[in-house]
Design a protein around this motif. Structure first.
Motif, PDB file in Angstrom:
ATOM      1  N   VAL A 188       0.848  -1.193   0.000  1.00  0.00           N
ATOM      2  CA  VAL A 188       0.000   0.000   0.000  1.00  0.00           C
ATOM      3  C   VAL A 188       0.884   1.243   0.000  1.00  0.00           C
ATOM      4  O   VAL A 188       1.825   1.354   0.800  1.00  0.00           O
ATOM      5  CB  VAL A 188      -0.939  -0.003   1.230  1.00  0.00           C
ATOM      6  CG1 VAL A 188      -1.675   1.333   1.365  1.00  0.00           C
ATOM      7  CG2 VAL A 188      -1.931  -1.151   1.106  1.00  0.00           C
ATOM      8  N   THR A 189       0.589   2.166  -0.903  1.00  0.00           N
ATOM      9  CA  THR A 189       1.444   3.338  -1.064  1.00  0.00           C
ATOM     10  C   THR A 189       1.037   4.471  -0.112  1.00  0.00           C
ATOM     11  O   THR A 189      -0.058   4.468   0.458  1.00  0.00           O
ATOM     12  CB  THR A 189       1.377   3.862  -2.501  1.00  0.00           C
ATOM     13  OG1 THR A 189       0.050   4.374  -2.754  1.00  0.00           O
ATOM     14  CG2 THR A 189       1.713   2.776  -3.512  1.00  0.00           C
ATOM     15  N   ARG A 190       1.928   5.398  -0.006  1.00  0.00           N
ATOM     16  CA  ARG A 190       1.670   6.591   0.808  1.00  0.00           C
ATOM     17  C   ARG A 190       0.430   7.332   0.292  1.00  0.00           C
ATOM     18  O   ARG A 190      -0.405   7.803   1.074  1.00  0.00           O
ATOM     19  CB  ARG A 190       2.906   7.496   0.755  1.00  0.00           C
ATOM     20  CG  ARG A 190       2.805   8.806   1.500  1.00  0.00           C
ATOM     21  CD  ARG A 190       4.049   9.639   1.205  1.00  0.00           C
ATOM     22  NE  ARG A 190       3.926  11.005   1.687  1.00  0.00           N
ATOM     23  CZ  ARG A 190       4.481  11.448   2.799  1.00  0.00           C
ATOM     24  NH1 ARG A 190       5.190  10.630   3.546  1.00  0.00           N
ATOM     25  NH2 ARG A 190       4.342  12.714   3.167  1.00  0.00           N
ATOM     26  N   GLY A 191       0.291   7.427  -1.028  1.00  0.00           N
ATOM     27  CA  GLY A 191      -0.870   8.096  -1.616  1.00  0.00           C
ATOM     28  C   GLY A 191      -2.164   7.370  -1.323  1.00  0.00           C
ATOM     29  O   GLY A 191      -3.194   7.997  -1.033  1.00  0.00           O
ATOM     30  N   GLU A 192      -2.158   6.036  -1.396  1.00  0.00           N
ATOM     31  CA  GLU A 192      -3.361   5.251  -1.096  1.00  0.00           C
ATOM     32  C   GLU A 192      -3.728   5.360   0.377  1.00  0.00           C
ATOM     33  O   GLU A 192      -4.911   5.474   0.727  1.00  0.00           O
ATOM     34  CB  GLU A 192      -3.127   3.795  -1.493  1.00  0.00           C
ATOM     35  CG  GLU A 192      -3.066   3.596  -3.000  1.00  0.00           C
ATOM     36  CD  GLU A 192      -2.427   2.283  -3.423  1.00  0.00           C
ATOM     37  OE1 GLU A 192      -2.514   1.931  -4.609  1.00  0.00           O
ATOM     38  OE2 GLU A 192      -1.819   1.597  -2.558  1.00  0.00           O
ATOM     39  N   PHE A 193      -2.746   5.352   1.237  1.00  0.00           N
ATOM     40  CA  PHE A 193      -3.013   5.491   2.666  1.00  0.00           C
ATOM     41  C   PHE A 193      -3.530   6.890   2.979  1.00  0.00           C
ATOM     42  O   PHE A 193      -4.399   7.067   3.843  1.00  0.00           O
ATOM     43  CB  PHE A 193      -1.736   5.201   3.462  1.00  0.00           C
ATOM     44  CG  PHE A 193      -1.972   4.956   4.924  1.00  0.00           C
ATOM     45  CD1 PHE A 193      -2.498   3.748   5.358  1.00  0.00           C
ATOM     46  CD2 PHE A 193      -1.641   5.919   5.869  1.00  0.00           C
ATOM     47  CE1 PHE A 193      -2.701   3.510   6.717  1.00  0.00           C
ATOM     48  CE2 PHE A 193      -1.846   5.686   7.221  1.00  0.00           C
ATOM     49  CZ  PHE A 193      -2.378   4.479   7.649  1.00  0.00           C
ATOM     50  N   ALA A 194      -3.031   7.897   2.273  1.00  0.00           N
ATOM     51  CA  ALA A 194      -3.490   9.280   2.474  1.00  0.00           C
ATOM     52  C   ALA A 194      -4.970   9.419   2.137  1.00  0.00           C
ATOM     53  O   ALA A 194      -5.705  10.175   2.798  1.00  0.00           O
ATOM     54  CB  ALA A 194      -2.659  10.242   1.628  1.00  0.00           C
ATOM     55  N   ALA A 195      -5.440   8.701   1.113  1.00  0.00           N
ATOM     56  CA  ALA A 195      -6.863   8.743   0.753  1.00  0.00           C
ATOM     57  C   ALA A 195      -7.718   8.190   1.888  1.00  0.00           C
ATOM     58  O   ALA A 195      -8.800   8.719   2.192  1.00  0.00           O
ATOM     59  CB  ALA A 195      -7.092   7.944  -0.529  1.00  0.00           C
ATOM     60  N   PHE A 196      -7.251   7.149   2.532  1.00  0.00           N
ATOM     61  CA  PHE A 196      -7.928   6.571   3.690  1.00  0.00           C
ATOM     62  C   PHE A 196      -7.973   7.571   4.849  1.00  0.00           C
ATOM     63  O   PHE A 196      -9.024   7.778   5.479  1.00  0.00           O
ATOM     64  CB  PHE A 196      -7.197   5.284   4.089  1.00  0.00           C
ATOM     65  CG  PHE A 196      -7.354   4.857   5.515  1.00  0.00           C
ATOM     66  CD1 PHE A 196      -8.585   4.469   6.015  1.00  0.00           C
ATOM     67  CD2 PHE A 196      -6.251   4.809   6.370  1.00  0.00           C
ATOM     68  CE1 PHE A 196      -8.719   4.055   7.336  1.00  0.00           C
ATOM     69  CE2 PHE A 196      -6.370   4.398   7.686  1.00  0.00           C
ATOM     70  CZ  PHE A 196      -7.607   4.021   8.173  1.00  0.00           C
ATOM     71  N   PHE A 237       2.600  -2.661   4.507  1.00  0.00           N
ATOM     72  CA  PHE A 237       1.688  -3.800   4.341  1.00  0.00           C
ATOM     73  C   PHE A 237       1.108  -3.805   2.938  1.00  0.00           C
ATOM     74  O   PHE A 237       1.188  -2.824   2.209  1.00  0.00           O
ATOM     75  CB  PHE A 237       0.564  -3.749   5.377  1.00  0.00           C
ATOM     76  CG  PHE A 237      -0.409  -2.602   5.196  1.00  0.00           C
ATOM     77  CD1 PHE A 237      -1.651  -2.807   4.589  1.00  0.00           C
ATOM     78  CD2 PHE A 237      -0.091  -1.304   5.633  1.00  0.00           C
ATOM     79  CE1 PHE A 237      -2.535  -1.735   4.423  1.00  0.00           C
ATOM     80  CE2 PHE A 237      -0.977  -0.254   5.478  1.00  0.00           C
ATOM     81  CZ  PHE A 237      -2.214  -0.466   4.861  1.00  0.00           C
ATOM     82  N   ARG A 238       0.531  -4.942   2.557  1.00  0.00           N
ATOM     83  CA  ARG A 238      -0.315  -5.020   1.373  1.00  0.00           C
ATOM     84  C   ARG A 238      -1.588  -5.755   1.757  1.00  0.00           C
ATOM     85  O   ARG A 238      -1.624  -6.413   2.796  1.00  0.00           O
ATOM     86  CB  ARG A 238       0.402  -5.660   0.175  1.00  0.00           C
ATOM     87  CG  ARG A 238       0.713  -7.109   0.253  1.00  0.00           C
ATOM     88  CD  ARG A 238       1.430  -7.571  -1.014  1.00  0.00           C
ATOM     89  NE  ARG A 238       2.785  -7.063  -1.084  1.00  0.00           N
ATOM     90  CZ  ARG A 238       3.429  -6.766  -2.226  1.00  0.00           C
ATOM     91  NH1 ARG A 238       2.837  -6.960  -3.387  1.00  0.00           N
ATOM     92  NH2 ARG A 238       4.666  -6.303  -2.201  1.00  0.00           N
ATOM     93  N   VAL A 239      -2.607  -5.651   0.937  1.00  0.00           N
ATOM     94  CA  VAL A 239      -3.905  -6.232   1.293  1.00  0.00           C
ATOM     95  C   VAL A 239      -4.229  -7.429   0.403  1.00  0.00           C
ATOM     96  O   VAL A 239      -3.568  -7.660  -0.619  1.00  0.00           O
ATOM     97  CB  VAL A 239      -5.037  -5.196   1.196  1.00  0.00           C
ATOM     98  CG1 VAL A 239      -4.882  -4.125   2.269  1.00  0.00           C
ATOM     99  CG2 VAL A 239      -5.083  -4.560  -0.195  1.00  0.00           C
ATOM    100  N   ALA A 240      -5.254  -8.164   0.799  1.00  0.00           N
ATOM    101  CA  ALA A 240      -5.702  -9.324   0.046  1.00  0.00           C
ATOM    102  C   ALA A 240      -7.225  -9.404   0.141  1.00  0.00           C
ATOM    103  O   ALA A 240      -7.842  -8.719   0.962  1.00  0.00           O
ATOM    104  CB  ALA A 240      -5.078 -10.604   0.589  1.00  0.00           C
TER     105      ALA A 240
END
Length: 366
Positions: free
Chosen positions: A127-135, A360-363
């Protein structure tokens, strides 16, 4: 696939009968079988590399085929042995095809077969910094600061107070993997994805992670080569790190004698993918998985489910006599600050904090 081979073998048999040379028939058919098996495996890999996204800010996912693999390695401290012909972690480039990968403790063994009867999907990248920022933007969630400590591998890497996922102490792009995230932070992110998409997102189980990392390989890493090859495939503790953080007599062997191009985290996709089309399964950031850390694979679940508690060695969610408290979770893959031994598909690490090395990454099931 066998139906494709039979007519060719039959023709070879007729020719060898006329010539009286049955060896030609046997060799020819053996070559055909190996070729078609390899071709079939390539088709499965290509199929597995198909990607999808469940929303515009969701991670890119890769669907993995159902299948089985041998999880773990042998231990120098135990008599555990992988079944002959199913050796986990053998490196043909260094051992002539023999199974000689040994862990430095008991927690990678005994090797055991795990079978996935259904396909599942896993993040193509951490999971990228940008994706986590959206959360963070959508939920207002506020993770705590990074844990402050001195690196166990290199004593000169010190994590001071006040670092967090926005400011880990080094520059990052939105394509870099998010760091300074705990197991709970990762779980909350996955739950948010699930609510947003209606899909059951979660962290991968430890068995799913290793199956994904190995991608059909049985070598210590999903590539084959000497130490210098590591830097072509992963972001690890390289020669630049040695020059920056310094070495001492206790840690001089931790550095890998090559240059990977990045001192800290690298943007996702900076290195070649594994055969499943997954990036950075080794190096860059340690990755949280669903399992509670247990010190061996004794009675480990054979279906790839997660170990739910510290006393749960069979994956059924019930205590087997030890403490049920799960304060230590499993991380996999190593990071930009990891030595050679940690950048392996089988290596396990247990912790309960958040650091600049952890992501981390998700599944999710398919």
């Amino acid at each position: 696939m066998i139906d494709d081979i039979r007519p060719l073998c039959k023709t070879a048999a007729e020719i060898s009968a006329r010539s009286g040379d049955t060896i030609v028939h046997v060799v020819f058919c053996a070559i055909l079988i190996v070729f078609f098996i390899a071709l079939d495996g390539s088709a499965d890999t290509a199929k597995a590399a198909e990607t999808f996204k469940d929303c515009s800010v969701c991670p890119t996912m890769v669907g993995l085929p159902r299948g089985s693999f041998l999880m773990g390695t042998k231990s120098e401290q135990s008599d555990a042995r992988a079944p002959k012909g199913e050796a986990a972690g053998a490196d043909p480039a260094k051992s002539g095809g023999e199974d000689n990968e040994l862990s430095d403790g008991d927690d990678e063994g005994p090797p055991h077969k795990v079978e996935f009867k259904k396909p599942f999907a896993i993040g193509q990248y951490a999971v990228t910094r940008g994706e986590f920022a959206a959360f963070i933007k959508e939920t207002g969630y506020r993770p705590e600061d990074c844990f402050t400590f001195r690196s166990e591998d290199v004593s000169n890497i010190v994590i001071p107070h006040g670092l967090n996922w926005r400011n880990p102490g080094f520059a990052q792009t939105d394509r870099d993997p998010v760091v300074c995230v705990s197991f709970d932070d990762a779980k909350k992110y996955a739950a948010w994805l699930g609510k947003k998409t209606g899909k059951p997102y979660r962290l991968p189980t430890e068995a799913e992670w290793e199956y994904a990392a190995r991608a059909g390989t049985t070598t210590p890493r999903y590539w084959v080569g000497d130490d210098a090859e590591v830097c072509r495939h992963a972001n690890v503790l390289d020669r630049a790190a040695a020059q920056t953080f310094g070495t001492d007599k206790d840690h001089k062997d931790a550095f890998i004698p090559c240059l990977d191009g990045h001192l800290y985290t690298a943007p996702s996709g900076s290195y070649p993918p594994n055969p499943f089309g997954l990036y950075d399964m080794l190096g860059n950031v340690w990755q949280w998985v669903e399992d509670c850390y247990v010190g061996s694979y004794r009675n480990a679940p054979a279906d790839g489910t997660a170990v739910k508690s510290a006393g749960d060695n069979d994956g059924d969610g019930k205590s087997n006599g030890d403490s049920d408290q799960c304060s230590t979770r499993v991380l996999r893959g190593g990071s930009w600050a990891s030595a050679m031994n940690q950048a392996r598909s089988a290596y396990r690490h247990g912790d309960g904090s958040r650091t600049i090395f952890y992501g981390f990454r998700v599944a999710r099931p398919l």
